[in-house]
Design an enzyme around this catalytic site. Structure first.
Site, PDB file in Angstrom:
ATOM      1  N   ASP A 298      31.210 -12.937  47.468  1.00 45.82           N
ATOM      2  CA  ASP A 298      32.177 -13.658  48.315  1.00 45.82           C
ATOM      3  C   ASP A 298      32.180 -15.157  48.047  1.00 45.82           C
ATOM      4  OD1 ASP A 298      32.603 -11.169  49.564  1.00 45.82           O
ATOM      5  OD2 ASP A 298      30.927 -11.551  50.910  1.00 45.82           O
TER       6      ASP A 298
ATOM      7  N   LYS B  11      35.242 -15.943  43.722  1.00 51.05           N
ATOM      8  CA  LYS B  11      35.449 -15.687  42.281  1.00 51.05           C
ATOM      9  C   LYS B  11      36.897 -15.331  41.969  1.00 51.05           C
ATOM     10  CE  LYS B  11      32.267 -12.486  42.299  1.00 51.05           C
ATOM     11  NZ  LYS B  11      31.783 -12.664  43.680  1.00 51.05           N
TER      12      LYS B  11
ATOM     13  N   GLY C 288      36.025  -7.408  46.942  1.00 51.62           N
ATOM     14  CA  GLY C 288      37.319  -7.795  47.514  1.00 51.62           C
ATOM     15  C   GLY C 288      37.635  -9.187  47.030  1.00 51.62           C
ATOM     16  N   HIS C 289      38.406  -9.291  45.967  1.00 49.67           N
ATOM     17  CA  HIS C 289      38.703 -10.596  45.381  1.00 49.67           C
ATOM     18  C   HIS C 289      40.045 -11.088  45.897  1.00 49.67           C
ATOM     19  CE1 HIS C 289      35.728  -9.694  41.871  1.00 49.67           C
ATOM     20  NE2 HIS C 289      35.145  -9.921  43.020  1.00 49.67           N
TER      21      HIS C 289
ATOM     22  N   GLN D 202      30.566  -8.964  43.349  1.00 51.16           N
ATOM     23  CA  GLN D 202      29.350  -9.268  44.122  1.00 51.16           C
ATOM     24  C   GLN D 202      28.699 -10.542  43.564  1.00 51.16           C
ATOM     25  OE1 GLN D 202      29.493  -5.628  42.961  1.00 51.16           O
ATOM     26  NE2 GLN D 202      30.889  -5.582  44.672  1.00 51.16           N
TER      27      GLN D 202
HETATM   28  P1  IMP Z   1      27.398  -1.439  48.352  1.00 49.20           P
HETATM   29  O1  IMP Z   1      27.721  -2.257  47.160  1.00 49.20           O
HETATM   30  O2  IMP Z   1      28.609  -0.990  49.131  1.00 49.20           O
HETATM   31  O3  IMP Z   1      26.473  -0.313  48.025  1.00 49.20           O
HETATM   32  O4  IMP Z   1      26.598  -2.384  49.368  1.00 49.20           O
HETATM   33  C1  IMP Z   1      25.297  -2.893  49.078  1.00 49.20           C
HETATM   34  C2  IMP Z   1      25.156  -4.316  49.606  1.00 49.20           C
HETATM   35  O5  IMP Z   1      26.003  -5.180  48.852  1.00 49.20           O
HETATM   36  C3  IMP Z   1      25.576  -4.499  51.070  1.00 49.20           C
HETATM   37  O6  IMP Z   1      24.769  -5.517  51.635  1.00 49.20           O
HETATM   38  C4  IMP Z   1      27.005  -4.992  50.967  1.00 49.20           C
HETATM   39  O7  IMP Z   1      27.399  -5.732  52.095  1.00 49.20           O
HETATM   40  C5  IMP Z   1      26.894  -5.869  49.732  1.00 49.20           C
HETATM   41  N1  IMP Z   1      28.171  -6.017  49.027  1.00 49.20           N
HETATM   42  C6  IMP Z   1      28.770  -5.124  48.210  1.00 49.20           C
HETATM   43  N2  IMP Z   1      29.916  -5.630  47.715  1.00 49.20           N
HETATM   44  C7  IMP Z   1      30.029  -6.863  48.204  1.00 49.20           C
HETATM   45  C8  IMP Z   1      30.979  -7.910  48.013  1.00 49.20           C
HETATM   46  O8  IMP Z   1      31.967  -7.793  47.267  1.00 49.20           O
HETATM   47  N3  IMP Z   1      30.742  -9.060  48.688  1.00 49.20           N
HETATM   48  C9  IMP Z   1      29.658  -9.231  49.469  1.00 49.20           C
HETATM   49  N4  IMP Z   1      28.741  -8.299  49.679  1.00 49.20           N
HETATM   50  C10 IMP Z   1      28.918  -7.124  49.041  1.00 49.20           C
END
Ligand code: IMP
Length: 424
Positions: free
Chosen positions: A13, A16, A40-41, A222
Site C-alpha cells: 500500500d 506503487k 489493490g493498485h 505487497q
Molecule cells: P494474503 O496475501 O491475502 O495471504 O495476506 C497475508 C498478509 O498480507 C495479510 O496481513 C494481508 O493483510 C497482507 N496483504 C496482502 N496483500 C496486501 C496488499 O496488497 N497490501 C497490504 N497488505 C497486503
C-alpha cells in the site's frame, strides 16, 4: 531503463500503482511478477479511482503490453471481471494482455479453506483471496497452472485428488463436499475459452523485448516486509514480493534488472496482524487514516497507521538493493505539528543491529524515536524540490542520508501530475 523493478519498501500500500502508472509512460512492456488479487493498485484518472488487482498498472497507457508472470497466482473470474471493467472505460485491454501459462490458479477450494483457517487460532489477517493456499499447492507440487486448463482430463484428476486430501485435512469445511474437477471445468468452460487467447510465454516475450531494446517495467505487489522470506514471518504473504522475486516471477535472469526503485510512504501503514514497531496510538492513527484515506483497496479494512520506521526502511534498501527511493503521500503529513520517525530499536535494553528476523523479537523491540518539526503548509502544488517547505526537505534529506538511497521523486497528491521530480 531497459529493465526496472518497482518494489514496495514497507508492508504494501505504498502507492506503487501511481508510480508504475507514471513510469509506464516510458516503458514498452509492464509485467506483474508475484501476488494475486490480494493486491489493490489504485490509479486515479480524471478524478476517478481505478483499483487494479491483477492487471498491471501500465494498462492505463494505451499501447503498453501488459503481462502477468509465472510468479503470480491468478483468479480467473476476477481477472475477467477486471478486464471487462477496464474495457467498459474504453481501454483496449485484451489485445495487449498476456498471462503466463506457468502462473498458478486460485481455485474455489483455496478460498474455502482459507476462510476456515482464518477463522481459527492461526489467523494472520489475510485478504481472504485464497492466496496462501494456492501458493501452498504450488510449493507442494500439487498446484494447477494456467496451461493445465487446456488438458482437461489431467486437470480434473488433479483437482479431485487435491480435494480428497483437503476433505481429510479440513473435515469442517462443508463446501468442499460438492466440489469436483468436472464441475469446475463445466463452470469455467466459457472462462477458459475467454482466457485461451491471452495465454503466452512471458519469459520468452520479455527476453525478446529486451533483446530488441524495448523497455520493461516489473511491477511488484505487497511489499518487502510482507515478503515470504524477508518479511515479518509468519505475518507475510506467500510470495517473493521483494525485488529478487521480480526476475524469478517473470522468467528473467537477475542480471536483466538494471534499476530497482523502492516506494515508501512518508509514514507507515500495515493491514492484517503482525508486529509494527512504529504503530501510533489509535487516536493519532485515526487522524492519519482519515487524512491519508488509509483503507484497504482490496478489502476496505482500516489500515493500521504509524510513523516512518528507519530500521525497516534501511532493511528494505538492503534486501532489495534499492537504487532509488520514491516517497509517496508527503501531503498527508502537511497538517501535523510534528513528524516522528523510529530511528532504532532496543531489545532487552540493548540496541538492535539490523532488522530482527523473528516476529516475536520484533514485537518485543522498544522503538527509539526522533521528532522533526512539521511544515504546516500545503505541499500538493509543489512540482520542484525547491518548492517544498524547508522542514519537509530537511525531513526527506535526512531519510535519504540515513538510508543511503537517493530520493528521486516525491508524490504530493493522488493525481498523476502531483509529483516532485528531483533532478539527479
Ligand atoms: P494474503 O496475501 O491475502 O495471504 O495476506 C497475508 C498478509 O498480507 C495479510 O496481513 C494481508 O493483510 C497482507 N496483504 C496482502 N496483500 C496486501 C496488499 O496488497 N497490501 C497490504 N497488505 C497486503
Amino acid at each position: 531503463m531497459p529493465c526496472t523493478v518497482v518494489v514496495g519498501a514497507q508492508w504494501g500500500d505504498e502507492g506503487k500503482g501511481k508510480i508504475v502508472d507514471a513510469l509506464s509512460a516510458a516503458a514498452d512492456v509492464v509485467a506483474r511478477y508475484q501476488g494475486g488479487p490480494n493486491a489493490g493498485h489504485s490509479v486515479i484518472r480524471e478524478g476517478r479511482t481505478i483499483v487494479l488487482h491483477l492487471v498491471p498498472s501500465g494498462v492505463m497507457h494505451e499501447g503498453r503490453r501488459c503481462l502477468i508472470g509465472n510468479g503470480v497466482v491468478v483468479d480467473l473470474q476476477r481477472l475477467r471481471e477486471e478486464v471487462e471493467a477496464l474495457e467498459a472505460l474504453g481501454l483496449d485491454v485484451r489485445p495487449r494482455l498476456g498471462v503466463s501459462a506457468a502462473a498458478h490458479l486460485i481455485l474455489p477450494q483455496h478460498r474455502a479453506v482459507e476462510a476456515f483457517a482464518e477463522a481459527g487460532p492461526g489467523a494472520i489477517g489475510t485478504t481472504g483471496r485464497g492466496i496462501g493456499f494456492a501458493y501452498r499447492d504450488k510449493a507442494a507440487r500439487t498446484g494447477l497452472r494456467v496451461g493445465d486448463l487446456f488438458e482437461p482430463g489431467r486437470f480434473a484428476a488433479v483437482v479431485d485428488r487435491n480435494l480428497e486430501r483437503l476433505r481429510r485435512e479440513f473435515p469442517a469445511v462443508p463446501s468442499l463436499a460438492a466440489m469436483s474437477g468436472a464441475a469446475l471445468l463445466a463452470e469455467w468452460r466459457e472462462l477458459v475459452a475467454w482466457l485461451e487467447f491471452l495465454v503466452c510465454d512471458v519469459s520468452l516475450e520479455l527476453h525478446a523485448a529486451l533483446h530488441a531494446g524495448r523497455r520493461v517495467l516489473l511491477e511488484g505487489a505487497q511489499g518487502t516486509l510482507l515478503d515470504l522470506d524477508h518479511g515479518t514471518y509468519p505475518y507475510v504473504t506467500s510470495s517473493a514480493a521483494s525485488a529478487a522475486g521480480a526476475p524469478l516471477g517473470v522468467g528473467l535472469g537477475p542480471r536483466a534488472v538494471d534499476r530497482v526503485i523502492g516506494v515508501t510512504k512518508s509514514y507507515a501503514t500495515r493491514v492484517g496482524l503482525g508486529p509494527f514497531p512504529s504503530e501510533m496510538p489509535e487516536e493519532e492513527a485515526a487522524r492519519l487514516r482519515e487524512a491519508g484515506e488509509e483503507y484497504g483497496a482490496t478489502t476496505g479494512r482500516p489500515r493500521r497507521c504509524g510513523w516512518l520506521d528507519l530500521p525497516a526502511l534501511r532493511y528494505a534498501a538492503r534486501v532489495n538493493g534499492l537504487d532509488e527511493l520514491v516517497v509517496t503521500k508527503l501531503d498527508v503529513l502537511d497538517g501535523f505539528d510534528e513528524v516522528r520517525v523510529v530511528v532504532g530499536y532496543e531489545l532487552d535494553g540493548r540496541p538492535v543491529e539490523g532488522f530482527p528476523a523473528a516476529a516475536g523479537a520484533l514485537e518485543r523491540c522498544e522503538p527509539v524515536w526522533r521528532a522533526f518539526p512539521g511544515w504546516r503548509a500545503p505541499t500538493t502544488g509543489a512540482r520542484r524540490w525547491s518548492e517544498l517547505p524547508a522542514n519537509a526537505r530537511a525531513y526527506l534529506e535526512w531519510v535519504e542520508r540515513e538510508c543511503g538511497v537517493p530520493i528521486t521523486s516525491v508524490s504530493v497528491g493522488p493525481e498523476r501530475d502531483a509529483e516532485v521530480q528531483r533532478a539527479r
